[in-house]
Structure formats: structure tokens, C-alpha cells
Design a protein around this motif. Structure first.
Motif, PDB file in Angstrom:
ATOM      1  N   ALA A   7       0.830  -1.203   0.000  1.00  0.00           N
ATOM      2  CA  ALA A   7       0.000   0.000   0.000  1.00  0.00           C
ATOM      3  C   ALA A   7       0.864   1.253   0.000  1.00  0.00           C
ATOM      4  O   ALA A   7       0.663   2.182  -0.777  1.00  0.00           O
ATOM      5  CB  ALA A   7      -0.916  -0.001   1.218  1.00  0.00           C
ATOM      6  N   GLU A   8       1.884   1.236   0.870  1.00  0.00           N
ATOM      7  CA  GLU A   8       2.748   2.397   0.979  1.00  0.00           C
ATOM      8  C   GLU A   8       3.564   2.566  -0.306  1.00  0.00           C
ATOM      9  O   GLU A   8       3.713   3.665  -0.812  1.00  0.00           O
ATOM     10  CB  GLU A   8       3.671   2.202   2.184  1.00  0.00           C
ATOM     11  CG  GLU A   8       4.119   3.483   2.820  1.00  0.00           C
ATOM     12  CD  GLU A   8       5.056   3.217   3.988  1.00  0.00           C
ATOM     13  OE1 GLU A   8       5.857   4.088   4.304  1.00  0.00           O
ATOM     14  OE2 GLU A   8       4.991   2.093   4.557  1.00  0.00           O
ATOM     15  N   PRO A  59     -10.779  -1.722   6.126  1.00  0.00           N
ATOM     16  CA  PRO A  59     -11.555  -2.849   5.574  1.00  0.00           C
ATOM     17  C   PRO A  59     -11.034  -4.204   6.056  1.00  0.00           C
ATOM     18  O   PRO A  59     -11.815  -5.104   6.323  1.00  0.00           O
ATOM     19  CB  PRO A  59     -11.360  -2.708   4.062  1.00  0.00           C
ATOM     20  CG  PRO A  59     -10.953  -1.314   3.835  1.00  0.00           C
ATOM     21  CD  PRO A  59     -10.258  -0.842   5.067  1.00  0.00           C
ATOM     22  N   LEU A  60      -9.718  -4.330   6.198  1.00  0.00           N
ATOM     23  CA  LEU A  60      -9.184  -5.625   6.639  1.00  0.00           C
ATOM     24  C   LEU A  60      -9.451  -5.862   8.123  1.00  0.00           C
ATOM     25  O   LEU A  60      -9.613  -6.999   8.554  1.00  0.00           O
ATOM     26  CB  LEU A  60      -7.684  -5.704   6.342  1.00  0.00           C
ATOM     27  CG  LEU A  60      -7.360  -5.918   4.865  1.00  0.00           C
ATOM     28  CD1 LEU A  60      -5.865  -5.841   4.620  1.00  0.00           C
ATOM     29  CD2 LEU A  60      -7.908  -7.247   4.383  1.00  0.00           C
ATOM     30  N   ARG A  87      -8.062   4.028   5.096  1.00  0.00           N
ATOM     31  CA  ARG A  87      -9.424   3.905   4.581  1.00  0.00           C
ATOM     32  C   ARG A  87      -9.565   2.733   3.604  1.00  0.00           C
ATOM     33  O   ARG A  87     -10.539   1.993   3.654  1.00  0.00           O
ATOM     34  CB  ARG A  87      -9.797   5.220   3.865  1.00  0.00           C
ATOM     35  CG  ARG A  87     -11.238   5.341   3.450  1.00  0.00           C
ATOM     36  CD  ARG A  87     -11.562   6.790   3.073  1.00  0.00           C
ATOM     37  NE  ARG A  87     -10.619   7.324   2.103  1.00  0.00           N
ATOM     38  CZ  ARG A  87     -10.751   7.189   0.780  1.00  0.00           C
ATOM     39  NH1 ARG A  87     -11.766   6.544   0.277  1.00  0.00           N
ATOM     40  NH2 ARG A  87      -9.847   7.712  -0.037  1.00  0.00           N
ATOM     41  N   LEU A  88      -8.570   2.579   2.729  1.00  0.00           N
ATOM     42  CA  LEU A  88      -8.717   1.577   1.679  1.00  0.00           C
ATOM     43  C   LEU A  88      -8.206   0.204   2.078  1.00  0.00           C
ATOM     44  O   LEU A  88      -8.634  -0.795   1.522  1.00  0.00           O
ATOM     45  CB  LEU A  88      -7.957   2.026   0.411  1.00  0.00           C
ATOM     46  CG  LEU A  88      -8.433   3.324  -0.222  1.00  0.00           C
ATOM     47  CD1 LEU A  88      -7.520   3.733  -1.359  1.00  0.00           C
ATOM     48  CD2 LEU A  88      -9.858   3.155  -0.732  1.00  0.00           C
ATOM     49  N   VAL A  89      -7.275   0.150   3.006  1.00  0.00           N
ATOM     50  CA  VAL A  89      -6.646  -1.132   3.306  1.00  0.00           C
ATOM     51  C   VAL A  89      -6.843  -1.569   4.758  1.00  0.00           C
ATOM     52  O   VAL A  89      -7.442  -2.610   5.025  1.00  0.00           O
ATOM     53  CB  VAL A  89      -5.131  -1.080   2.978  1.00  0.00           C
ATOM     54  CG1 VAL A  89      -4.489  -2.417   3.269  1.00  0.00           C
ATOM     55  CG2 VAL A  89      -4.923  -0.689   1.526  1.00  0.00           C
ATOM     56  N   GLN A  98      -5.232   7.282   3.129  1.00  0.00           N
ATOM     57  CA  GLN A  98      -5.745   6.342   2.133  1.00  0.00           C
ATOM     58  C   GLN A  98      -5.471   4.912   2.556  1.00  0.00           C
ATOM     59  O   GLN A  98      -6.301   4.026   2.402  1.00  0.00           O
ATOM     60  CB  GLN A  98      -5.090   6.621   0.771  1.00  0.00           C
ATOM     61  CG  GLN A  98      -5.578   7.904   0.151  1.00  0.00           C
ATOM     62  CD  GLN A  98      -4.727   8.324  -1.043  1.00  0.00           C
ATOM     63  OE1 GLN A  98      -3.535   8.025  -1.107  1.00  0.00           O
ATOM     64  NE2 GLN A  98      -5.334   9.040  -1.977  1.00  0.00           N
ATOM     65  N   MET A 123       0.177   5.310  -1.420  1.00  0.00           N
ATOM     66  CA  MET A 123      -0.994   5.712  -0.633  1.00  0.00           C
ATOM     67  C   MET A 123      -0.536   6.641   0.479  1.00  0.00           C
ATOM     68  O   MET A 123       0.498   6.416   1.100  1.00  0.00           O
ATOM     69  CB  MET A 123      -1.663   4.491   0.000  1.00  0.00           C
ATOM     70  CG  MET A 123      -2.452   3.662  -0.981  1.00  0.00           C
ATOM     71  SD  MET A 123      -3.478   2.477  -0.090  1.00  0.00           S
ATOM     72  CE  MET A 123      -4.100   1.513  -1.470  1.00  0.00           C
ATOM     73  N   THR A 124      -1.341   7.677   0.747  1.00  0.00           N
ATOM     74  CA  THR A 124      -1.073   8.501   1.918  1.00  0.00           C
ATOM     75  C   THR A 124      -1.522   7.682   3.138  1.00  0.00           C
ATOM     76  O   THR A 124      -2.295   6.737   2.991  1.00  0.00           O
ATOM     77  CB  THR A 124      -1.891   9.798   1.867  1.00  0.00           C
ATOM     78  OG1 THR A 124      -3.268   9.449   1.877  1.00  0.00           O
ATOM     79  CG2 THR A 124      -1.585  10.598   0.621  1.00  0.00           C
ATOM     80  N   PRO A 125      -1.052   8.043   4.354  1.00  0.00           N
ATOM     81  CA  PRO A 125      -1.487   7.287   5.536  1.00  0.00           C
ATOM     82  C   PRO A 125      -3.011   7.208   5.649  1.00  0.00           C
ATOM     83  O   PRO A 125      -3.563   6.183   6.022  1.00  0.00           O
ATOM     84  CB  PRO A 125      -0.886   8.086   6.688  1.00  0.00           C
ATOM     85  CG  PRO A 125       0.311   8.747   6.101  1.00  0.00           C
ATOM     86  CD  PRO A 125      -0.039   9.059   4.679  1.00  0.00           C
TER      87      PRO A 125
END
Ligand SMILES: Nc1ncnc2c1ncn2[C@@H]1O[C@H](COP(=O)(O)OP(=O)(O)OP(=O)(O)O)[C@@H](O)[C@H]1O
Ligand SMILES: [Mg+2]
Lengths: 514, 253
Positions: free
Chosen positions: A114-115, A131-132, A126-128, A123, A119-121
Motif C-alpha cells: 500500500a505504501e 476494511p481488513l 481507509r482503503l486497506v 488512504q 498511498m497517503t497514511p
């Protein structure tokens, strides 16, 4: 359980269910709104972790009743607000804990990917990460909600309503049916809440719905929210419904039968003047009632002179003359709390020796002094408290110079049965207990005035009499109306015959021409 | 030709352990440079310093002539495709979502995203209709590796960093993927830094090879240069080892 027992109480059952939903819904909701961001915050700052978990954990171990009492003292309010605060505090731990655990459980590989893709922290969260972590967080919310439903039953102790009202009333009146009327719906509610949250979790999991045709898209998500929405509708409708006119005069009571009868009597007298009344009965004990009265949350409740002297005023001097106690208590109450004692109802609910009617007749026992010749051959059943207290059996022996042949320590609930079955010859009872007429017992007159007087009287905020002058007149008629025997019989009607308190009181007042 | 990436005396130590001890090299535009070395020699560390997942302890790293330390790390990362060691697919997203998530970050419109996702899945040999809607755990290890490469390619970055992307695969599948990557290289013309510890993979894919040992650069050059003139004992050893092993194996039978 007879059907009409439930159908008669159906409107109240609905009301209490709504209140219960409101308590749990709001507190769980607030705990979610506070707990998840807090969990996220902590997951970034691991040094905060032991500190926060420790703090929330300590809160968790505080017994629920102690917590309610503490909040009551802290914010000086009874009712919904302290209840919701307490429930929220309890709900926080599972939510924070699961949020942190869930976020920490995301594998480092995935975070690196992700990083690495830029992705910003935010994002990434929110995206990873969220949800996990979601299944774990949802499990935490479910735990919190179910705990809330359970603990909310205790909120009735501080007048917050809910299904606990039935349970409390059932406990005060020793009526199992009432206890079940509160406990069963509350257990069912817990199951339903758990189901509703699982359903939301199912709806949020797109993957699990993937192969369900129409349900794989938005309709499935909406459907999954339906069970929770039902709760919101019921709870919300309840709030609107409740927002009706409040009573002009708020009457409280402690949580046992005699208090309910006396408070109901106050209520019916005041209603007879045309004023409306709000019944905030069954509050959790002397301290809760007193705090509520002092803070203006209720306008009056019935109190006992002896209790006021020892528990509230914590007086060093313990006069035994009833008038002296009454004068002392009413003077101090006015001075310290701006509260007024009205004239006592008449009866004295204190320690009293009880023997069976046959024994009283056979041995000619009317007064305690009559025991002198019989005592050495008698077997007595006392509560361990009475055996121990300096103003109990030890003091009694000194005052009367009487000693029983044998003394057994008995549980209060077993004492009366032991006397009835002849296992003991004499017990220490409370002078207005419904089992005195119920088991055909005789009370011996305390001719040396050894036992401290516990005369009941209405205590009210001084302001009430100015605001509603008719209240003073209406309640004055109750003064001296009830002697020990009458109170025993009223308690008997409610406790042993399981009659409605309101009905018992109405009948009594009508009989007195009021 | 232009220098795409340039490292000058780059060092990295993690409180005490020196992972990278003064490495300098450059990668030209459109070139594939393979970092070759045994486990723990600092390959991943170097790669992560290039996309600023790790900050160097000292030294300079330039991309297209600009020092990356003066740039926004998020921007640097978005301009570089990165296939991590291990696969790192997001388990809660379908393969199509995994691949298009970079495009989502860049704010691409829905239809362009869908087209591009199909395109890169095709490129790595995953049929978009079949594999797009599946979830990572519904793919074989090899298919997951391909999806990881597709994700790195999605935003069409000029630079691609690949950290042992075929690491966990059997020899046959590995060979197939290597051949596919070679073909892909012809069509996409990217600057690639590829990490491996497998000398044959390095020979297959590299324009040039950088051999690393214990955080130091041993030699950099084409495979011919390295085979004909190994510069250090370590490089010699590296070349001879497969032959020695074969010999040992024969004697034993
Ligand atoms: N975050 C870290 N903290 C401490 N030491 C680290 C860290 N990351 C890497 N190292 C150390 O730095 C050295 C180089 O690690 P690196 O991951 O770059 O090796 P590698 O060449 O990629 O090895 P492999 O082929 O096994 O992936 C190793 O000794 C490793 O233990
Ligand atoms: Mg590595």
C-alpha cells in the motif's frame, strides 16, 4: 404465567423496551463514534496502548452499580444521562481493543504494498487497514452492544427506565413473574441485537454476497441494514412518544414494597388535587433517593427517621425518643439540604421481636419485658447483623438484662419460616413485615424503647410547598394514618397476595374517605 | 542515453547492522538492471531507498537527474511501479480492484480505469473476464505473482522496481514468466530494477547486472563482462558455484 398478566402490561412493556433500546443504542453508538477513532489513534502510537487499555480495563472492572452510584454523585443527576455515560464507558473497551487488534493484525506485506504504491497514511487506513480490520472491529461492536443490553437493566436503579424497571419491581415485590417480564425480553433483545449486527457485517462483506444475484449489489446491502433499522425505528418512535407532558410533581421511592406503597399513596393524594405526577419509583436505595432529592431530580420520597439519622446525617448522638429523633432530623435536613420533613405516617418500621400468636397467647407475651422468665429456655433466630451490632443483641442484653438460652444465626429470608416451623421460638423481625400477618406472628412491644425509631414520613424539597401549596394540605391528611398493623396489612396485600400496589393504595384511601 | 536512476555512495545502517555500505551505480533509460546477491546482502534495502520506503543514512539518489530526498515521497512512489517481495495483494479486493487501486489514487475516471485494468491483466497473461472478479486467494501462487506485476504496471510508470517477483515459484512457471517479462520489456520500454538471488534469472533478464555482497557493490556490467572478467573473489565464486555443484553431484553418483 397467565396471559392477562402480560397483556395488561403490554403498553408498559413496549415503553420499557423502547427505553432500553434508547439506552443501549445511544451508548453503543457513542462508544462506536469515540472508540473507533480512539483505537485508530492508539494504533499509531503504541506507547499509548498499555496506558489506554489499563484505564479502560479498570473502568470495566468497576461493578455496574458502583459506577452508577459514582456517576450519580459526580454529575448530580438521576435518569438517562448518567446511565448512558456508564453504559458508554463499559462499551468502550471491546470497541477500542478490537479496533487496535484488528488494525495491528494487517500483514506487513500488505502495508508495504500500500505504501509502496503511494498511498497517503489516510488512504492506507481507509482503503486497506480499516476494511481488513473490519470483521474484528464489528465483533467488538457486537460484544459492546450485547454487554450494553445486559447492563442497561441496572439503569432502572437510578431511574433511567428500561426493562430493568420490571426486574427491580419484581425484586422489591418478590414477584418472579415481574422479574421474568424484564429478564426474558432483555435476553431476547440481546440475541436480536447480536443478529442485527451480524447482518450488517454480512452486508458490508461484498465478497460473501458476490454470488447471490440481486443481493450482490446495493439491495443486499440495504437488506442487511434492515434488522438494525427496525431497532432504530422502535427506539426513535419511543422517544417521540415519551416526549409527552412531564409530571408537575416528581415522586421517588426506594426499591422495596413498603416504599412503593407509600410513594404511590403520595402520588394518588397529589393527583387528587388535580396536579400531574411523575413516578420515579424503585430507585436503588437510600443514597440514590437522597442525592436525587437534594439535586432536585425528584421532589419527594418517603424516608425513615432512623435511616436519615444514621445513613444521611451520620449523627454521633443516637436518641431513642421518637419525637426527639424526628425533631433532630427535620431541623438538620432544613439547615443542611433545604429539605422538609412532613408529619410521619404513624408506623415505626424498626427491629421487633416476633413470636407465633399461639406462643404469645400461651405464655402471655405482650411486651419484651414479659420474656424475662421464658428467655433462658427459648431458642432465638437472629440475622448475623443483629447478633453483632452494638445496638443489636449485645446492647439489648444490657438494656433489658435478658438473655436467650440459645441463639442461631439465620438468613433474613429463612428466619420467618424457621419460626413458623417451630425450629426457633423467637426471631428479630422488622415491625411492618408482611409475613407478620401472613404467618400469624405477634410483635412484642419494646417497653424500654431500646430499638431506635424508624418512623416513615414524606421528605420533600422546601420549594415544592411554595410552588404547589395544595400539596402540603393533601399530604397533611396522611399524617398518623397508618399504624404498624395497617402497614403490615398493606405490605401483605402487595407482597403475599401479589395485588397491584396502585389498587391496594386506592382501596385503602377510599376506605379512609380520601 | 539519459540516466534514469543514479545512486552516489548510498549507505544504510539499521541501528548497528550495516545493510548497505556505500553503493554507487546508475540505471539508464529503458535499461533493465538486475541486482544479484545472496540473502541479506541489501538488495531489498536498495530498492526501497529508490522509492523512499526507506531513507538512506547517507548518499544521494537521483531520478531523472533530481534528488528524490527533496521531493514528496508520495509523489515519488506514485511515479514508480513496485512489485514487492512477497505478493502483497489486498485480500479484501478483487484482482481487478487490486490492479486499479493505483489508478483510483490518481483519480482516473471509471471507464478509463476499467480499460487499463483489462489491458495490464492481458499483458501478464491473466484473462480479465475470468480473473478480474476473483479474489487473491482464488488464484494460484503464480497467478498471484502475475497479478502483482500487473498492479505495478497499471499506472504505466516509467520506472519499475521488482523485488524477486517470481521468488516463490517452481522452475517451469518461473521460466514461463521470465520469458513473458522479456517480451513485455520489448513492448513497454521501461527502466527496470529487478532483484534476484538466482544467477540464471539475472542472465536471462538483465541488460546489466550489479553483483552485491554484504552491502557492497562487487561488480557491475553486462553478463559477458562479468563472465569473462570477474572482478572479485565473490563474483568468481558466484560463477563457479553452479559448476562445482554439478561436479559434486556427478561424483556422488
Ligand atoms: N528494518 C530493518 N531493521 C533492521 N535490520 C534490517 C531491516 N531491514 C533489513 N535489515 C537488515 O539489513 C540487511 C539487508 O536486508 P535486505 O532486506 O536488504 O536483504 P536482501 O538482500 O533483500 O535479502 P533477501 O534476498 O533475503 O530478501 C539484512 O541483514 C537485514 O537483516
Ligand atoms: Mg529482499
Amino acid at each position: 404465567m397467565p396471559v392477562e398478566f402480560i397483556t395488561e402490561r403490554l403498553p408498559e412493556l413496549l415503553l420499557r423496551t423502547r427505553e432500553h433500546l434508547l439506552l443501549t443504542g445511544v451508548s453503543t453508538g457513542v462508544a462506536v463514534l469515540v472508540g473507533i477513532p480512539l483505537g485508530i489513534y492508539i494504533s499509531h502510537r503504541l506507547w499509548l496502548r498499555p496506558f489506554t487499555f489499563g484505564l479502560v480495563g479498570v473502568v470495566q472492572t468497576v461493578p455496574s452499580l458502583a459506577m452508577l452510584a459514582f456517576l450519580l454523585a459526580l454529575i448530580g443527576k438521576i435518569g438517562v444521562v448518567p446511565a448512558i455515560i456508564a453504559l458508554t464507558l463499559y462499551a468502550l473497551l471491546p470497541i477500542i481493543q478490537n479496533t487496535v487488534t484488528g488494525l495491528e493484525g494487517v500483514s506487513p506485506d500488505i502495508l508495504e504494498a500500500a505504501e509502496g504504491m503511494g498511498m497517503t497514511p489516510r488512504q492506507e487506513m481507509r482503503l486497506v487497514k480499516l476494511p481488513l480490520a473490519r470483521p474484528v472491529i464489528m465483533a467488538g461492536i457486537k460484544t459492546a452492544a450485547v454487554i450494553s443490553v445486559g447492563i442497561a437493566t441496572l439503569s432502572a436503579f437510578i431511574g433511567a427506565g428500561g426493562l430493568g424497571e420490571f426486574i427491580n419491581r419484581g425484586l422489591s415485590l418478590a414477584d418472579t413473574r415481574l422479574i421474568l417480564l424484564g429478564a426474558v425480553p432483555s435476553a431476547m433483545l440481546a440475541l436480536y441485537v447480536s443478529f442485527a449486527i451480524s447482518s450488517v457485517e454480512w452486508g458490508l462483506n461484498e465478497r460473501r454476497r458476490k454470488n447471490l444475484g440481486a443481493l450482490s449489489g446495493r439491495p443486499g446491502l440495504l437488506l442487511s441494514l434492515a434488522p438494525l433499522a427496525v431497532l432504530f425505528l422502535i427506539g426513535g418512535a419511543g422517544t417521540l412518544w415519551q416526549a409527552g407532558p412531564k409530571g408537575a410533581v416528581k415522586i421517588g421511592s426506594k426499591n422495596f414494597t413498603e416504599q412503593l406503597i407509600l410513594a404511590e399513596m403520595l402520588a394518588q393524594r397529589i393527583e387528587a388535587t388535580g396536579l400531574s405526577v411523575e413516578r420515579r419509583f424503585n430507585l436503588g436505595g437510600t443514597m440514590v433517593c437522597h442525592e436525587a432529592l437534594a439535586k432536585g431530580e425528584i421532589d419527594m420520597y418517603p424516608e425513615y427517621t432512623g435511616t436519615a439519622l444514621t445513613a444521611i446525617l451520620k449523627s454521633e448522638t443516637r436518641p431513642t425518643d421518637p419525637d426527639e429523633v424526628y425533631a433532630l432530623v427535620s431541623r438538620e435536613y432544613l439547615k443542611r439540604f433545604d429539605l422538609r420533613w412532613l408529619k410521619p405516617f404513624g408506623f415505626n418500621n424498626t427491629y421487633a421481636f416476633a413470636v407465633t400468636e399461639e406462643a404469645a397467647e400461651k405464655s402471655g407475651l405482650r411486651r419484651v419485658s414479659d420474656l424475662r422468665d421464658h428467655a433462658p429456655s427459648m431458642k432465638a433466630g437472629f440475622t448475623s447483623e443483629f447478633s453483632e451490632r452494638p445496638d443489636g443483641y449485645p446492647g439489648f442484653r444490657r438494656a433489658y438484662g435478658i438473655e436467650f438460652g440459645k441463639v442461631l444465626d439465620l438468613d433474613p429470608s429463612l428466619m420467618y419460616d424457621a419460626l413458623k416451623k417451630g425450629q426457633v421460638d423467637i426471631i428479630i423481625a422488622f415491625s411492618t413485615d408482611s409475613r407478620i400477618p401472613g404467618y400469624r406472628l405477634s410483635i412484642l412491644e419494646d417497653d424500654k424503647s431500646f430499638f431506635p425509631p424508624y418512623h416513615a414520613a414524606p421528605v420533600l424539597r422546601a420549594g415544592v410547598l411554595e410552588e404547589f401549596p395544595e400539596v402540603g394540605a393533601a399530604l397533611a391528611q396522611l399524617s398518623g394514618l397508618i399504624d404498624d398493623r395497617t402497614m403490615q396489612l398493606l405490605n401483605f396485600e402487595a407482597d403475599q397476595k401479589k395485588r397491584e400496589v396502585a389498587e391496594v393504595v386506592r382501596e385503602f384511601l377510599e376506605g379512609k374517605g380520601l | 542515453m539519459e540516466k534514469a536512476i543514479e545512486l552516489i555512495d548510498v549507505r544504510k545502517h539499521f541501528n548497528g547492522t550495516h545493510a548497505v555500505r556505500g553503493v554507487s551505480f546508475e540505471v539508464l533509460d529503458g535499461e533493465t538492471l538486475v541486482l544479484l546477491g545472496s540473502s541479506g546482502c541489501g538488495k531489498t534495502t536498495i530498492l526501497k531507498m529508490i522509492n523512499r520506503l526507506i531513507e538512506p543514512s547517507s548518499g544521494v539518489i537521483r531520478i531523472n537527474g533530481k534528488d528524490i530526498l527533496g521531493q514528496d515521497p508520495i509523489e515519488v512512489r506514485r511515479s514508480i511501479g513496485y512489485a514487492i517481495q512477497g505478493i502483497g495483494l489486498f485480500p479484501h479486493m478483487s484482482i481487478a480492484d487490486n490492479v486499479s487501486v493505483v489508478l483510483r489514487l490518481k483519480g482516473w475516471p471509471e471507464d478509463k480505469k476499467r480499460d487499463r485494468t483489462g489491458e495490464v491483466l492481458d499483458m501478464v497473461g491473466l484473462e480479465p473476464e475470468t480473473f478480474g472478479p476473483r479474489y487473491p486467494d482464488e488464484l494460484s501462487g503464480g497467478q498471484q505473482q502475475r497479478a502483482g506485476v500487473a498492479r505495478a504496471l497499471a499506472a504505466d510508470p516509467a520506472i519499475l522496481l521488482m523485488d524477486e517477483p517470481f521468488g516463490a515459484l517452481d522452475a517451469v512457471t518461473r521460466n514461463v514468466l521470465q520469458q513473458e517479462l522479456l517480451k513485455l520489456k520489448q513492448t513497454i520500454k521501461k527502466t527496470i530494477v529487478f532483484v534476484t538471488h538466482d544467477i540464471f534469472e539475472a542472465f536471462t533478464l538483465a541488460d546489466r547486472i550489479a553483483v552485491l555482497h554484504e552491502g557492497r557493490l562487487q561488480q557491475i556490467g553486462t553478463k559477458e563482462e562479468i563472465i569473462s572478467a570477474p572482478k572479485t573473489e565473490f563474483v568468481k565464486d558466484l560463477l563457479l558455484r553452479p559448476i562445482e555443484q554439478l561436479k559434486d553431484f556427478k561424483e556422488a553418483h
